[in-house]
Design a protein around this motif. Structure first.
Motif, PDB file in Angstrom:
ATOM      1  N   ALA A  60       0.833  -1.198   0.000  1.00 28.61           N
ATOM      2  CA  ALA A  60       0.000   0.000   0.000  1.00 28.61           C
ATOM      3  C   ALA A  60       0.871   1.252   0.000  1.00 28.61           C
ATOM      4  O   ALA A  60       2.077   1.206   0.270  1.00 28.61           O
ATOM      5  N   VAL A  61       0.245   2.372  -0.307  1.00 28.99           N
ATOM      6  CA  VAL A  61       0.871   3.690  -0.219  1.00 28.99           C
ATOM      7  C   VAL A  61       0.314   4.393   1.010  1.00 28.99           C
ATOM      8  O   VAL A  61      -0.890   4.391   1.243  1.00 28.99           O
ATOM      9  N   ILE A 121      -3.635   4.563   2.058  1.00 24.83           N
ATOM     10  CA  ILE A 121      -4.123   4.974   3.364  1.00 24.83           C
ATOM     11  C   ILE A 121      -3.549   6.346   3.681  1.00 24.83           C
ATOM     12  O   ILE A 121      -2.499   6.732   3.153  1.00 24.83           O
ATOM     13  N   GLY A 122      -4.239   7.082   4.512  1.00 21.57           N
ATOM     14  CA  GLY A 122      -3.820   8.432   4.825  1.00 21.57           C
ATOM     15  C   GLY A 122      -3.541   8.621   6.301  1.00 21.57           C
ATOM     16  O   GLY A 122      -4.121   7.929   7.147  1.00 21.57           O
ATOM     17  N   LEU A 123      -2.656   9.549   6.588  1.00 17.85           N
ATOM     18  CA  LEU A 123      -2.355   9.934   7.968  1.00 17.85           C
ATOM     19  C   LEU A 123      -2.428  11.444   8.061  1.00 17.85           C
ATOM     20  O   LEU A 123      -1.701  12.153   7.351  1.00 17.85           O
ATOM     21  N   ASP A 124      -3.319  11.942   8.902  1.00 17.27           N
ATOM     22  CA  ASP A 124      -3.498  13.383   9.054  1.00 17.27           C
ATOM     23  C   ASP A 124      -4.320  13.624  10.311  1.00 17.27           C
ATOM     24  O   ASP A 124      -5.253  12.868  10.602  1.00 17.27           O
ATOM     25  N   LEU A 139      -9.340   7.360  -0.295  1.00 16.51           N
ATOM     26  CA  LEU A 139      -8.498   6.639   0.655  1.00 16.51           C
ATOM     27  C   LEU A 139      -9.181   5.344   1.072  1.00 16.51           C
ATOM     28  O   LEU A 139     -10.391   5.315   1.288  1.00 16.51           O
ATOM     29  N   ASP A 140      -8.386   4.293   1.207  1.00 11.81           N
ATOM     30  CA  ASP A 140      -8.900   3.014   1.679  1.00 11.81           C
ATOM     31  C   ASP A 140      -8.974   2.956   3.194  1.00 11.81           C
ATOM     32  O   ASP A 140      -9.567   2.031   3.759  1.00 11.81           O
ATOM     33  N   GLY A 141      -8.388   3.925   3.840  1.00 11.57           N
ATOM     34  CA  GLY A 141      -8.418   4.043   5.292  1.00 11.57           C
ATOM     35  C   GLY A 141      -7.653   5.280   5.691  1.00 11.57           C
ATOM     36  O   GLY A 141      -6.831   5.797   4.912  1.00 11.57           O
ATOM     37  N   ALA A 142      -7.924   5.799   6.882  1.00 10.45           N
ATOM     38  CA  ALA A 142      -7.231   7.001   7.337  1.00 10.45           C
ATOM     39  C   ALA A 142      -7.076   6.947   8.852  1.00 10.45           C
ATOM     40  O   ALA A 142      -7.918   6.384   9.563  1.00 10.45           O
TER      41      ALA A 142
END
Length: 268
Positions: A60-61, A121-124, A139-142
Motif C-alpha cells: 500500500a501507499v 491509506i492516509g495519515l493526518d 483513501l482506503d483508510g485514514a
C-alpha cells in the motif's frame, strides 16, 4: 495567519467537511505541488510495486498529511490538479451540500479510476478532511494521529505493516523525524519514501533517520518544483533568508516570488 518565522499558515482550510474552501483559498496562490507529485509518485509507486512477487497483496501507499486525499486522487485517477481546481471552485459544485458533493464525488472519481489503482491509506490529524477522502473512495483508510508527539495506535501499526511507499507533499514544514521514527519500525516489508520538501527546511534529520533503516536518500539539487506564490513581502523575505541560511541560492526561485520544493527519493 503567520508563524513566528513569517510563513503563512492556512489551518482553517485543512479540516473542513469537504475541499471547496481549500481550493478556493489556494487557487489565487497557484498552489501546485500536488501536480508535480502526480508524475513523481506514479513513477515511485510503479517501481516499488515491481518489487512485489505477486504472492501477497500489493504494498500500500501511505500519504502523510493526506488532507482531502488530493495526492490519492491524482495517483489513482485520470484527473489533473487543474481539473480539481475547476471542479471545486466552479459553479457546478458551489450550491451543493457536503452530503450532495460526497455523492457526486463518488461517481466522479469512480468514473476516472485507473486500472491497477494502488491501495492508499492516509495519515493526518484533520479528521473531517480524511472522513471526506474515505467517503468518496480516495483513501482506503485514514488515521487521525499525531506521531510528532504520540506513538502509533494498534490499527495504524497493523496498517503500516502492509505499506511499501510513503508519500509527502504538504507537510514537510511540520512533519519531522519523529513521525518517521514512529512509523518505520512497524513496516512489514521494504518501505520507500518519496517526499517534496520546501527548500526553507532541512531534510537532513529525516534522511539520517531513514539511512539508519537502510534507505539511501537522493535528490537532484539542480532542480526544484514551484509550490505556491508568497502571500506577502514578509513571507518572501522569510523564504529567501531561510534558504540562504541552509546554504542555498534563492536566485530565480524564491526571489521570483514562489516557494520552491526539492524532491527527495529514499530507497533501500
Amino acid at each position: 495567519m503567520e508563524t513566528s518565522t513569517g510563513k503563512a499558515r492556512f489551518d482553517d482550510i485543512y479540516d473542513q467537511p469537504d475541499p471547496r474552501a481549500y481550493f478556493r483559498r489556494l487557487a489565487p496562490l497557484a498552489y501546485e505541488i500536488p501536480h508535480h507529485g502526480q508524475a513523481a509518485f506514479r513513477r515511485a509507486a510503479a517501481a516499488r510495486a515491481a518489487l512485489d512477487d505477486g504472492t501477497r497483496q500489493p504494498a500500500a501507499v501511505l500519504d502523510l498529511c493526506c488532507s482531502y486525499g488530493i495526492n490519492a486522487a491524482l495517483l489513482n485517477h485520470d484527473v489533473t490538479l487543474a481539473e480539481l481546481y475547476a471542479r471545486y471552485t466552479g459553479p457546478g459544485t458551489r450550491r451543493l451540500t457536503t452530503a450532495e458533493l460526497v455523492e457526486a464525488d463518488k461517481d466522479f472519481y469512480a468514473s476516472r479510476r485507473r486500472d491497477g489503482a494502488y491501495r492508499i491509506i492516509g495519515l493526518d490529524i484533520a479528521s473531517a478532511a480524511t472522513e471526506y477522502a474515505v467517503a468518496v473512495g480516495l483513501l482506503d483508510g485514514a488515521y487521525n494521529e499525531n506521531l510528532e508527539t504520540d506513538e502509533p495506535s494498534a490499527p495504524l501499526r497493523s496498517a503500516m505493516a502492509g505499506v511499501g511507499l510513503i508519500t509527502l507533499t504538504g507537510g514537510g514544514s511540520y512533519v519531522t523525524r519523529n513521525t518517521f521514527r514512529a512509523l518505520l519500525p512497524q513496516a512489514g516489508r521494504p518501505v520507500w519514501v518519496s517526499a517534496f520538501v520546501l527548500r526553507t527546511v532541512s531534510y537532513a534529520p529525516i534522511a539520517e533517520l531513514l539511512a539508519a533503516h537502510g534507505l539511501r536518500t537522493v535528490a537532484d539539487a539542480s532542480r526544484s518544483y514551484p509550490q505556491r506564490l508568497f502571500t506577502d513581502e514578509r513571507e518572501r523575505r522569510y523564504a529567501i533568508e531561510a534558504v540562504r541560511a541552509l546554504g542555498l541560492d534563492p536566485a530565480d526561485r524564491e526571489t521570483s516570488g514562489r516557494f520552491h520544493a526539492t524532491l527527495y527519493e529514499s530507497r533501500g
